[in-house]
Motif scaffolding. Structure first.
Motif, PDB file in Angstrom:
ATOM      1  N   ARG A 101     -62.232 -43.181 -49.006  1.00 32.79           N
ATOM      2  CA  ARG A 101     -62.717 -42.316 -47.938  1.00 32.79           C
ATOM      3  C   ARG A 101     -62.101 -42.688 -46.595  1.00 32.79           C
ATOM      4  N   GLU A 102     -61.805 -43.970 -46.409  1.00 31.58           N
ATOM      5  CA  GLU A 102     -61.172 -44.405 -45.171  1.00 31.58           C
ATOM      6  C   GLU A 102     -59.695 -44.023 -45.135  1.00 31.58           C
ATOM      7  N   GLY A 109     -59.964 -31.744 -50.288  1.00 32.11           N
ATOM      8  CA  GLY A 109     -60.836 -30.596 -50.189  1.00 32.11           C
ATOM      9  C   GLY A 109     -62.204 -30.785 -50.791  1.00 32.11           C
ATOM     10  N   ARG A 110     -62.438 -31.893 -51.500  1.00 30.57           N
ATOM     11  CA  ARG A 110     -63.769 -32.127 -52.080  1.00 30.57           C
ATOM     12  C   ARG A 110     -64.649 -32.800 -51.039  1.00 30.57           C
ATOM     13  N   PRO A 111     -65.731 -32.161 -50.632  1.00 33.10           N
ATOM     14  CA  PRO A 111     -66.589 -32.746 -49.598  1.00 33.10           C
ATOM     15  C   PRO A 111     -67.299 -34.003 -50.074  1.00 33.10           C
ATOM     16  N   LEU A 128     -64.888 -34.371 -41.053  1.00 26.59           N
ATOM     17  CA  LEU A 128     -63.831 -34.842 -41.946  1.00 26.59           C
ATOM     18  C   LEU A 128     -64.325 -34.935 -43.387  1.00 26.59           C
ATOM     19  N   GLY A 129     -65.551 -35.424 -43.567  1.00 27.02           N
ATOM     20  CA  GLY A 129     -66.115 -35.517 -44.907  1.00 27.02           C
ATOM     21  C   GLY A 129     -66.256 -34.153 -45.559  1.00 27.02           C
ATOM     22  N   LEU A 130     -66.713 -33.167 -44.806  1.00 23.34           N
ATOM     23  CA  LEU A 130     -66.886 -31.821 -45.362  1.00 23.34           C
ATOM     24  C   LEU A 130     -65.562 -31.207 -45.783  1.00 23.34           C
ATOM     25  N   MET A 131     -64.471 -31.596 -45.116  1.00 18.37           N
ATOM     26  CA  MET A 131     -63.157 -31.067 -45.474  1.00 18.37           C
ATOM     27  C   MET A 131     -62.458 -31.920 -46.524  1.00 18.37           C
ATOM     28  N   GLY A 132     -63.060 -33.056 -46.914  1.00 17.24           N
ATOM     29  CA  GLY A 132     -62.422 -33.939 -47.870  1.00 17.24           C
ATOM     30  C   GLY A 132     -61.256 -34.694 -47.274  1.00 17.24           C
ATOM     31  N   LEU A 133     -61.255 -34.874 -45.955  1.00 13.02           N
ATOM     32  CA  LEU A 133     -60.173 -35.583 -45.278  1.00 13.02           C
ATOM     33  C   LEU A 133     -60.567 -37.033 -45.019  1.00 13.02           C
ATOM     34  N   PRO A 134     -59.579 -37.932 -44.931  1.00 16.18           N
ATOM     35  CA  PRO A 134     -59.888 -39.357 -44.745  1.00 16.18           C
ATOM     36  C   PRO A 134     -60.439 -39.674 -43.364  1.00 16.18           C
ATOM     37  N   ASP A 239     -55.211 -23.499 -47.405  1.00 12.43           N
ATOM     38  CA  ASP A 239     -55.366 -24.829 -48.000  1.00 12.43           C
ATOM     39  C   ASP A 239     -56.332 -24.889 -49.166  1.00 12.43           C
ATOM     40  N   GLY A 240     -56.880 -23.763 -49.559  1.00 15.20           N
ATOM     41  CA  GLY A 240     -57.829 -23.750 -50.661  1.00 15.20           C
ATOM     42  C   GLY A 240     -59.264 -23.933 -50.220  1.00 15.20           C
TER      43      GLY A 240
END
Length: 245
Positions: A101-102, A109-111, A128-134, A239-240
């Motif tokens: 996650r870091e 894309g997975r929240p 960032l978490g909702l977008m599945g981004l680090p 981006d899906g």
């Protein structure tokens, strides 16, 4: 200063370095329910003969499946109490998840659960978490926000070219209405442009699509003198993660 058009997140996040730089809120200890779920997941991994994960970032090694299975078989009891082996597996799994996650998403894309909506740091982590981004992107996102709005979620720019044309930039990341509608994470669209988390998702998606994820990591675009120069662009997200209606 203001974002002038819509954007799209590209799955370039997989190319990020794995050096730890995030300053988002420190992870909290898992509650009993989370631990129970992790125990179950660990057992499933052993049963399936899986010892790692699918992320492209450098993994933290999971315990060897054969060793974990043998240890579990030797220490199992009739009341199914977690064994020392189970606890070790859970600890390794939780560390692996936190590491990913870091430094990179478990799956683009997975929240996932992150942050809160009470503080700016929490709002950035949540988005960032909702977008599945680090969460590595959090310091850069915060730098952009502070340059755009000084952290004021209700900010409205009434003096630049966007304002002059009747479309003032708004919110934490200073988006015009069209950009917000085109780039906000769809499930947050109804919250409106002044909602901190919704505004951040639209700003980050716009920034990545029209420039690069490295520019987000760096805290925004700079000119040759190193001065912040804002961001913008006209691409539509593909981006899906979907588009708002």
């Amino acid at each position: 200063m203001a974002a002038v058009a819509a954007g799209a997140v590209l799955p370039a996040v997989q190319a990020l370095s794995t050096a730890h730089v995030a300053d988002a809120e420190a992870p909290q200890a898992p509650d009993p329910a989370s631990t129970t779920a992790a125990l179950s997941l660990a057992s499933q991994h052993r049963a399936a003969g899986t010892a790692g994960h699918s992320s492209s970032v450098s993994p933290i090694s999971m315990p060897a499946t054969s060793t974990g299975t043998a240890r579990h078989a030797a220490s199992s009891s009739s009341d199914d109490e977690p064994s020392a082996g189970d606890a070790s597996d859970v600890s390794s799994m939780l560390k692996s998840i936190e590491y990913e996650r870091e430094n990179g998403p478990l799956e683009f894309g997975r929240p996932y659960e992150a942050g809160n909506e009470r503080t700016l740091d929490g709002q950035i982590a949540k988005a960032l978490g909702l977008m599945g981004l680090p969460q590595r992107l959090a310091p850069g996102v915060k730098k952009i926000i502070m340059r755009e709005s000084t952290g004021n979620a209700d900010a409205v720019n009434d003096w630049d070219s966007n304002a002059a044309s009747g479309t003032p930039s708004k919110g934490l990341m200073q988006l015009i209405d069209t950009t917000f509608r085109n780039a906000v994470l769809p499930e947050l669209a109804d919250r409106g442009i002044f909602d901190p988390v919704a505004n951040i998702t639209a700003g980050v998606r716009t920034m990545i699509a029209n420039h690069s994820i490295d520019d987000v990591l760096a805290g925004g675009l700079r000119n040759s003198s190193g001065n912040y120069i804002g961001y913008g662009g006209s691409a539509i997200p593909d981006d899906g993660l979907g588009l708002a209606d």
